[in-house]
Design an enzyme around this catalytic site. Structure first.
Site, mmCIF file in Angstrom:
data_model
loop_
_atom_site.group_PDB
_atom_site.id
_atom_site.type_symbol
_atom_site.label_atom_id
_atom_site.label_comp_id
_atom_site.label_asym_id
_atom_site.label_seq_id
_atom_site.Cartn_x
_atom_site.Cartn_y
_atom_site.Cartn_z
ATOM 1 C CG ASP A 8 -18.067 6.982 3.799
ATOM 2 O OD1 ASP A 8 -17.320 7.050 2.811
ATOM 3 O OD2 ASP A 8 -18.643 7.975 4.281
ATOM 4 C CD GLU A 10 -17.284 12.031 5.604
ATOM 5 O OE1 GLU A 10 -16.632 12.896 4.980
ATOM 6 O OE2 GLU A 10 -18.254 11.429 5.096
ATOM 7 C CD GLU A 53 -13.423 25.507 0.879
ATOM 8 O OE1 GLU A 53 -14.221 24.829 0.195
ATOM 9 O OE2 GLU A 53 -13.608 26.708 1.157
ATOM 10 C CG HIS A 58 -16.467 16.329 7.282
ATOM 11 N ND1 HIS A 58 -16.138 17.208 8.285
ATOM 12 C CD2 HIS A 58 -15.313 16.080 6.596
ATOM 13 C CE1 HIS A 58 -14.844 17.479 8.230
ATOM 14 N NE2 HIS A 58 -14.314 16.820 7.196
ATOM 15 C CG HIS A 151 -20.753 14.253 2.044
ATOM 16 N ND1 HIS A 151 -20.799 13.295 1.054
ATOM 17 C CD2 HIS A 151 -21.191 15.389 1.471
ATOM 18 C CE1 HIS A 151 -21.252 13.835 -0.073
ATOM 19 N NE2 HIS A 151 -21.484 15.106 0.157
ATOM 20 C CG ASP A 156 -22.270 9.567 3.412
ATOM 21 O OD1 ASP A 156 -23.427 10.020 3.476
ATOM 22 O OD2 ASP A 156 -21.298 10.247 3.045
#
Length: 235
Positions: A8, A10, A53, A58, A151, A156
């Protein structure tokens, strides 16, 4: 032995072509659908500001990432960890888009799509019409979401491993998996629970002592009353 890597990322935004960058990568190793405890995890300095945003999603701020390595400095460790094995990614097109963009910038080969398994696609085929986000799948499989306040790539990825194992029918222990690693995985509770049907009877482990004479006699009487043929007597 089947080695797979749950992965995963970010990012600072939705598209690398708009100047957005990867700011975190996490990889967790599976061997035969069992977590081995081997992990690759790094934060990355994007050399740009993190939009508010994205920060709300995260929690990774521009200030936090300023002293982290740039992608160029972690790319070799990342590629060495994933090797040529299968990558398991939820909504894979998003992460692969960013990873291949960054790999191209540093003159490395792109990740081959034939080596990528998209768990979102698997979930959509298995549960058509249902919510198949990582959160929704964790709730479907009764996986603990208490640590997932934001997140983060590492948490995750750990959850993705558990979801993927459930989607594929549970952990496949053995089949070439080294016994020592298997025992360590069991000891550290790294083998995910397999979803069990509600009508499935739980098998209770045998007691660690000998049966009494009374219990043996009851068993012998049960066999005589219920089995006219001795299935175990081949002589």
């Amino acid at each position: 032995m089947l080695r797979e890597i749950c992965l995963d990322t970010e990012t600072t935004g939705l598209d690398p072509k708009d100047g957005h960058k990867i700011i975190e990568i996490a990889c967790v190793e599976l061997i035969n659908k069992v977590k081995t405890g081997k992990v690759f995890h790094t934060y990355i300095n994007p050399r740009r500001e993190v939009p508010f945003e994205a920060f709300k999603v995260h929690g990774l701020s521009t200030e936090f990432l300023q002293d982290k390595p740039i992608f160029d400095l972690i790319v070799d460790k990342f590629l060495n960890f994933i090797g040529n094995d299968i990558l398991v990614i939820h909504n894979a097109s998003f992460d692969i888009k960013f990873l291949n963009f960054e790999l191209n910038l540093v003159g490395r080969k792109p990740i081959d799509n034939s080596k990528v398994v998209d768990s979102l696609m698997i979930a959509r085929k298995k549960f058509p019409g249902a919510q198949n986000s990582l959160d929704a799948l964790c709730k479907r499989f009764n996986l603990d979401l208490s640590k997932r306040e934001k997140h983060g790539a590492l948490i995750d990825t750990e959850l993705l491993c558990d979801v993927y194992i459930e989607l594929m029918g549970g952990a496949q222990v053995g089949f070439g998996f080294d016994n020592i690693k298997k025992n360590e995985a069991i000891k550290n509770n790294q083998i995910a629970d397999v979803a069990v049907p509600k009508n499935f009877k739980k098998i209770i482990p045998a007691r660690n002592f000998e049966l009494s004479n009374e219990e043996l006699q009851k068993h012998e009487n049960f066999i005589k009353q219920n089995f006219k043929t001795n299935f175990w007597n081949y002589g």
